[in-house]
Each structure stands twice: as C-alpha cells, then as structure tokens.
Design an enzyme around this catalytic site. Structure first.
Site, PDB file in Angstrom:
ATOM      1  N   LYS A 273       4.626  13.162  -8.562  1.00 55.60           N
ATOM      2  CA  LYS A 273       4.631  14.520  -9.125  1.00 55.60           C
ATOM      3  C   LYS A 273       6.037  15.043  -9.446  1.00 55.60           C
ATOM      4  O   LYS A 273       6.279  15.587 -10.516  1.00 55.60           O
ATOM      5  CB  LYS A 273       3.954  15.456  -8.127  1.00 55.60           C
ATOM      6  CG  LYS A 273       3.603  16.797  -8.691  1.00 55.60           C
ATOM      7  CD  LYS A 273       2.233  16.720  -9.276  1.00 55.60           C
ATOM      8  CE  LYS A 273       1.700  18.016  -9.749  1.00 55.60           C
ATOM      9  NZ  LYS A 273       0.330  17.844 -10.262  1.00 55.60           N
TER      10      LYS A 273
ATOM     11  N   SER B 299      -5.215  20.653 -19.343  1.00 63.97           N
ATOM     12  CA  SER B 299      -5.727  21.792 -18.575  1.00 63.97           C
ATOM     13  C   SER B 299      -4.694  22.905 -18.534  1.00 63.97           C
ATOM     14  O   SER B 299      -4.981  23.994 -18.057  1.00 63.97           O
ATOM     15  CB  SER B 299      -6.004  21.328 -17.151  1.00 63.97           C
ATOM     16  OG  SER B 299      -4.782  20.905 -16.556  1.00 63.97           O
ATOM     17  N   GLY B 300      -3.479  22.594 -19.002  1.00 63.68           N
ATOM     18  CA  GLY B 300      -2.396  23.564 -18.854  1.00 63.68           C
ATOM     19  C   GLY B 300      -1.576  23.253 -17.612  1.00 63.68           C
ATOM     20  O   GLY B 300      -0.516  23.824 -17.388  1.00 63.68           O
ATOM     21  N   GLY B 301      -2.059  22.329 -16.777  1.00 66.29           N
ATOM     22  CA  GLY B 301      -1.325  21.923 -15.577  1.00 66.29           C
ATOM     23  C   GLY B 301      -0.160  21.002 -15.932  1.00 66.29           C
ATOM     24  O   GLY B 301       0.002  20.599 -17.090  1.00 66.29           O
ATOM     25  N   VAL B 302       0.627  20.684 -14.905  1.00 65.93           N
ATOM     26  CA  VAL B 302       1.856  19.924 -15.126  1.00 65.93           C
ATOM     27  C   VAL B 302       1.590  18.546 -15.754  1.00 65.93           C
ATOM     28  O   VAL B 302       2.170  18.193 -16.779  1.00 65.93           O
ATOM     29  CB  VAL B 302       2.599  19.694 -13.782  1.00 65.93           C
ATOM     30  CG1 VAL B 302       3.912  18.994 -14.001  1.00 65.93           C
ATOM     31  CG2 VAL B 302       2.790  20.994 -13.053  1.00 65.93           C
ATOM     32  N   ASP B 303       0.677  17.785 -15.140  1.00 64.15           N
ATOM     33  CA  ASP B 303       0.518  16.384 -15.538  1.00 64.15           C
ATOM     34  C   ASP B 303       0.063  16.249 -16.990  1.00 64.15           C
ATOM     35  O   ASP B 303       0.646  15.504 -17.770  1.00 64.15           O
ATOM     36  CB  ASP B 303      -0.515  15.671 -14.647  1.00 64.15           C
ATOM     37  CG  ASP B 303      -0.264  15.921 -13.183  1.00 64.15           C
ATOM     38  OD1 ASP B 303       0.855  16.355 -12.866  1.00 64.15           O
ATOM     39  OD2 ASP B 303      -1.163  15.690 -12.371  1.00 64.15           O
ATOM     40  N   SER B 304      -0.994  17.004 -17.332  1.00 59.99           N
ATOM     41  CA  SER B 304      -1.529  16.840 -18.683  1.00 59.99           C
ATOM     42  C   SER B 304      -0.564  17.417 -19.724  1.00 59.99           C
ATOM     43  O   SER B 304      -0.479  16.902 -20.839  1.00 59.99           O
ATOM     44  CB  SER B 304      -2.921  17.459 -18.795  1.00 59.99           C
ATOM     45  OG  SER B 304      -2.895  18.827 -18.502  1.00 59.99           O
TER      46      SER B 304
ATOM     47  N   CYS C  49       7.557  -7.191   5.269  1.00 58.63           N
ATOM     48  CA  CYS C  49       6.257  -7.531   5.867  1.00 58.63           C
ATOM     49  C   CYS C  49       5.769  -8.899   5.340  1.00 58.63           C
ATOM     50  O   CYS C  49       6.357  -9.919   5.660  1.00 58.63           O
ATOM     51  CB  CYS C  49       5.261  -6.402   5.589  1.00 58.63           C
ATOM     52  SG  CYS C  49       3.844  -6.437   6.673  1.00 58.63           S
ATOM     53  N   TYR C  50       4.749  -8.933   4.500  1.00 62.56           N
ATOM     54  CA  TYR C  50       4.286 -10.214   3.945  1.00 62.56           C
ATOM     55  C   TYR C  50       5.443 -10.941   3.274  1.00 62.56           C
ATOM     56  O   TYR C  50       5.588 -12.163   3.375  1.00 62.56           O
ATOM     57  CB  TYR C  50       3.160  -9.954   2.930  1.00 62.56           C
ATOM     58  CG  TYR C  50       2.585 -11.213   2.329  1.00 62.56           C
ATOM     59  CD1 TYR C  50       1.551 -11.883   2.950  1.00 62.56           C
ATOM     60  CD2 TYR C  50       3.087 -11.720   1.129  1.00 62.56           C
ATOM     61  CE1 TYR C  50       1.022 -13.046   2.409  1.00 62.56           C
ATOM     62  CE2 TYR C  50       2.571 -12.886   0.577  1.00 62.56           C
ATOM     63  CZ  TYR C  50       1.536 -13.543   1.222  1.00 62.56           C
ATOM     64  OH  TYR C  50       1.022 -14.691   0.677  1.00 62.56           O
TER      65      TYR C  50
ATOM     66  N   GLY D 238       1.786  -6.975   1.704  1.00 65.64           N
ATOM     67  CA  GLY D 238       0.506  -7.216   1.046  1.00 65.64           C
ATOM     68  C   GLY D 238      -0.569  -7.442   2.081  1.00 65.64           C
ATOM     69  O   GLY D 238      -0.269  -7.683   3.252  1.00 65.64           O
TER      70      GLY D 238
ATOM     71  N   HIS E  97       7.723  -1.318   7.441  1.00 64.27           N
ATOM     72  CA  HIS E  97       7.741  -0.726   6.093  1.00 64.27           C
ATOM     73  C   HIS E  97       8.829   0.351   6.006  1.00 64.27           C
ATOM     74  O   HIS E  97       8.624   1.469   6.493  1.00 64.27           O
ATOM     75  CB  HIS E  97       6.371  -0.117   5.767  1.00 64.27           C
ATOM     76  CG  HIS E  97       5.339  -1.154   5.494  1.00 64.27           C
ATOM     77  ND1 HIS E  97       5.091  -1.630   4.231  1.00 64.27           N
ATOM     78  CD2 HIS E  97       4.524  -1.843   6.327  1.00 64.27           C
ATOM     79  CE1 HIS E  97       4.151  -2.559   4.290  1.00 64.27           C
ATOM     80  NE2 HIS E  97       3.797  -2.708   5.552  1.00 64.27           N
TER      81      HIS E  97
ATOM     82  N   GLU F 299       9.725   1.961   3.479  1.00 58.71           N
ATOM     83  CA  GLU F 299       9.451   2.925   2.406  1.00 58.71           C
ATOM     84  C   GLU F 299       8.640   4.131   2.849  1.00 58.71           C
ATOM     85  O   GLU F 299       8.583   5.127   2.140  1.00 58.71           O
ATOM     86  CB  GLU F 299       8.754   2.216   1.238  1.00 58.71           C
ATOM     87  CG  GLU F 299       7.349   1.674   1.505  1.00 58.71           C
ATOM     88  CD  GLU F 299       7.316   0.294   2.168  1.00 58.71           C
ATOM     89  OE1 GLU F 299       8.340  -0.126   2.743  1.00 58.71           O
ATOM     90  OE2 GLU F 299       6.249  -0.354   2.138  1.00 58.71           O
TER      91      GLU F 299
END
Ligand code: XMP
Length: 507
Positions: free
Chosen positions: A363, A220-225, A81-82, A53, A167, A169
C-alpha cells in the site's frame, strides 16, 4: 531494461518472499523476484537471495538450483530457511528431517560480530518456520549463529555465501532488517531503488501486454484503483475507467470521483445503478443477505459494462494476494480477492486478458507511486472504504432516508476530523446509523428520531483495531453540529469498542 547490480531474489515458494523484496527496496536497493528455473535470465545482479519455501529438500520434486550457474555470477549469496538448507546440500553437507516443526519466536545468538552480525545483539529474537534442519556441514562451512539450544541457525560457506534458518523479513525477527542490511553491505555497489524507475518498468510491462487494445478498469475512488487508472493512462494505452454507483456511497462521493478523474485526464464512465441496488435491497435486514445482494449485483452491473473488454485491469495489491491465501479472517482482502477472482475473471485470466500491474506492491509503495504521478494527497491518504459502502454502517433494512442521514452525519464528522488534524491520525473513521428511535426534545417539541454512532479506529491491517481517544472538545463540536444540522437524529454516540470482539463496521 537490463538489470544491473540489483538484488535478485529467487522464489522457492515462501509466502514471505515478496516481503524480502520489499525489505531490500526499503533499504534503498533495487530488488526483483525471479523463479529459480530462470536463473540464467537475471541479468547482472550485485547480490542473490534464495528465499524460504514450503518444501523439504528431501521431497522428490523439491525445487532445485543450477549451482554452477549460481556460483558463476560471483556475487554474495544469502540463503533463507529452505535457501540455506539447499546451499548446505550444494556445498556437500546434508539436511535432516525433524519430527517437530519449529514455528514462532526463537533466540538468536551470533557467534561472530562482523559480516551478517555486525552490531547485532549478543542475544536477539528471530522468527522461524521450518521442520528440516542442517545436519552435516560442508568442509568450507562455519557456524556464525546458534539458537538457544546451541543448534546452528546461520552458516557461512567460503567468503560470500551465507545462510540463515530464520526469516529476517518479518517484523517478529527484531533485528532482521539490520541483518539483511549487513548482508547488502557485504556486496559491492548495488543499484538504487527509485519508485520512478519502477514506474517506468511497470509502464513498459503494461505497454507490452496491452498494445492498442482497449483496457477497462473498475474504479472506486480509492487509492489502489485510482493509481492503477492513472498509471494505465500514463502508459498511453487506451484506458476506460468504470465506476459503479450503488447508491451506497458517501455524500457527494460519486461527483467528486468523476471530477477527479476528469481533472487527471482519465476517461471515466459512471454507471448509476443506485435504483437497482436499493430496489433489490428493500426490506432486507439480514447482514449476510444484504452483502450477497450487493456483491452479486455489483458483479452483474460491472460485467454488463466491461463484458466485451479486450483487457481488464485490476488494482490487486500484494497483500491481497497473500493475505487472502493465508488469512481466512481478513474480510477486506478475502472479499476484494473474491471480487477480483470470480469465474468470469478467472476465464479472462486464462485468455491472458487480465492485467494486475500493482500485484508486487504494498500500500505505501502504491501511495508513493501515486504521488510521482501527481495524484492529490487527499486521495492517496484516504481512509479505506468498504465495498458494500454505507450498507454495512446501517444495520437492518436500508432506505434512502436512512442513507441520507448517514451521509450528512458522516460528512460533518469527517470534515471536523480533517479540520482538527485527527483524520490523518486515525486509520478509519465514519458515522453510522443506529436504527432505533428514541425520545428527545428539539426546540420545544418532543422528537422521536434515530441515533448515530461515531467510530474512529487505529489499526495496522484491519485484523485488530482500537478506538481512538478523540479529544472531548472535538466530540462535543461534532455532536453539536450533527444534532443541529441533521434532520432525523437526536442522539450521538461514540463507539468505544476494540476489535476484537467488535468489528470495525457494524455489519
Ligand atoms: P471489519 O468490519 O470486518 O472491517 O472489522 C475490517 C476492514 O474491512 C473493511 N470491510 C470491507 N471491505 N468489502 C471491502 O472491500 C467488504 O465487504 C468489507 N467489509 C469490511 C472495513 O471497512 C474495514 O476497513
């Protein structure tokens, strides 16, 4: 759903906290993020991770933890870390502020070769971002790794409490994932991460938030939406997808998006605003002004369609949340976030009317989620397409004639990339227009026509990109088809510019 044997990640505010969750999920364990003040509500975890953090433990309002409660869970704990500094203080040690901030790569020299450091190289590389360091160590503390200066960067208290200053990650910590895996190996059996279970959790959250309300989402036709709309539909809520046709889409795209949604049973309204956009854009050649016209008009048109919505769902992903905050150069995410955060949306957010169910996901996880809901692979693996559409691929002023030429060239290029197996190997590809007429010969006639530029790039995050070395026979075929099939083009060029200094789009 009661959480059992999962990994509870406590968020002390690092921008990488969600990445810890993701890495743990990648290692096959179910991980969930909690605020430290909600420690009492984390169910029955099998392990607890305290994130990094931005605060210093000496800050007056530094985030704290109920240590007795933490210990009462009686499971392995890892402080990052923190998180490590906080644990050291709780065990009776101390932390000192350092004048210089250690930021970037550092050496890692494990002192032990079991537990966290089983199988880790004698000298490894990690990524640090901190200014405070541990000072006095608690009585029950042993040092389990040091940096290149001999400073302790990893501690163990008793049998089950661990700390790491770096870190694990981030990918710059070369063996970070293995160190996390080693930590998880010290825990008993942990709950498995399955995308189906996660989907169920998302669905329950959506149902609880939406009830019978009407939920609209822009698509939009994209993956996310698309994944978002299908997920809302699967949740059984009253969903309405809104698609705005700005007249800047690719060949047949609007019809295909509409057909796909109908096939998937998701109600969709197509708002044809192409005339409005093209009229507003007529004669405008300045790239920034074009973008502004498109952005503002999109918001107006979209708002006309959804203004009275009881709930608005957005396909914001986790990288949109962090990248826009941390990375001014990320055009795609800043602009997407800009769209997702206009004043009216912020107002709705305050009223609890905005839903962003994918905000914890990356994604590839969204793709995985989409696959479990039967969304076709060609939708899930679609290349990114910019919000302002073909406008950024047509320098100078826009006309329907120019846009149609781009559509035809692009359709041929993409068709040939798919047929040759190169579509999947490129990150983004398109044909654009170079609005300069040059002389050529077509048949026996002199021609005076535009040129098209083919662009195919590989990239990880759109920040940098390299052009793809497509095979010459493929380029030859695409060029020949475009020159023969597309009216208005007598020259085909292949763009061999990396980003930087070029950008992926031409505007
Ligand atoms: P550039 O041209 O900046 O593009 O190298 C990087 C990535 O961002 C996409 N892009 C956009 N995406 N709205 C979007 O949603 C935009 O205004 C926009 N401009 C560029 C571009 O397609 C590429 O993937």
């Amino acid at each position: 759903m009661e959480e059992i044997n999962h990994v509870a990640v406590l968020d002390f505010g690092s921008q990488y906290t969600q990445l810890i969750v993701r890495r743990v999920r990648e290692l096959g364990c179910f991980a969930k993020l909690y605020q430290p003040e909600n420690l009492a509500e984390i169910g029955k975890p099998g392990a607890i991770i305290l994130s990094g953090g931005p605060s210093s433990t000496s800050d007056e309002d530094a985030p704290d933890i109920d240590f007795d409660l933490l210990k009462s869970y009686d499971v392995p704990v890892l402080g990052v870390c923190y998180g490590m500094q906080l644990l050291n203080i709780k065990f009776g040690g101390s932390v000192k502020s350092s004048k210089h901030r250690e930021y970037g790569q550092a050496g890692l020299f494990p002192v032990v070769s079991e537990g966290l450091y089983a199988g880790i190289s004698a000298e490894s590389q990690v990524w640090m971002s901190h200014s405070d360091t541990v000072d006095h160590l608690a009585d029950n503390c042993k040092i389990i790794a040091k940096n290149q200066h001999g400073t302790p960067v990893s501690l163990q208290w008793g049998e089950t409490f661990y700390g790491i200053q770096f870190h694990p990650e981030v990918t710059h910590s070369h063996e970070g994932t293995q160190i996390l895996k080693n930590f998880l190996n010290t825990c008993g059996e942990l709950a498995e991460f399955k995308i189906e279970d996660f989907k169920q959790e998302l669905i329950e959250g959506i149902q609880a938030k939406c009830g019978n309300k009407q939920v609209v989402c822009g698509v939009s036709g994209g993956v996310d939406s698309t994944v978002l709309a299908v997920l809302l539909n699967e949740s059984g809520v009253n969903v309405q997808a809104i698609y705005v046709d700005q007249g800047l889409m690719r060949k047949n795209e609007t019809a295909e998006v509409e057909a796909n949604f109908k096939r998937m049973g998701v109600p969709i309204t197509v708002v044809d605003a192409s005339e409005r956009f093209l009229t507003a854009l007529a004669g405008e050649a300045d790239p920034e002004k074009k973008r502004k016209i498109i952005g503002n008009m999109f918001i107006d048109v979209f708002w006309d369609a959804v203004g009275n919505a009881e709930m608005l769902a957005q396909g914001t992903l986790y990288p949109d949340v962090i990248e826009s905050a941390s990375n001014e150069n990320s055009k795609a995410s800043t602009i997407k976030t800009h769209h997702n955060r206009v004043d009216r949306i912020l107002e709705m957010q305050k009223e609890g009317k905005v839903l962003e169910p994918l905000a914890e996901l990356f994604k590839d996880e969204v793709r995985e989620l989409g696959a479990t809901m039967g969304i076709a692979q060609d939708i899930l693996n679609r290349h990114p397409f910019p919000g302002p559409g073909l406008a950024v691929r047509c320098p100078g002023d826009l006309t329907k004639e120019k846009l149609d030429i781009i559509r035809d060239c692009d359709a041929i290029f993409i068709e040939e990339l798919k047929a040759s197996g190169w579509y999947e190997k490129t990150w983004q590809a398109y044909a654009g227009l170079i609005p300069v007429k040059t002389v050529g010969v077509k048949g026996d006639e002199r021609s005076y026509e535009f040129a098209t530029n083919l662009r195919a790039v590989i990239s990880e995050d759109a920040m940098t990109a390299d052009w793809v070395d497509l095979p010459t026979p493929l380029l030859r075929k695409v060029s020949s088809r475009i020159l023969n099939e597309v009216d208005g083009i007598n020259r085909v060029l292949y763009d061999i510019s990396s980003k930087p200094p070029a950008s992926i789009e031409w505007e």
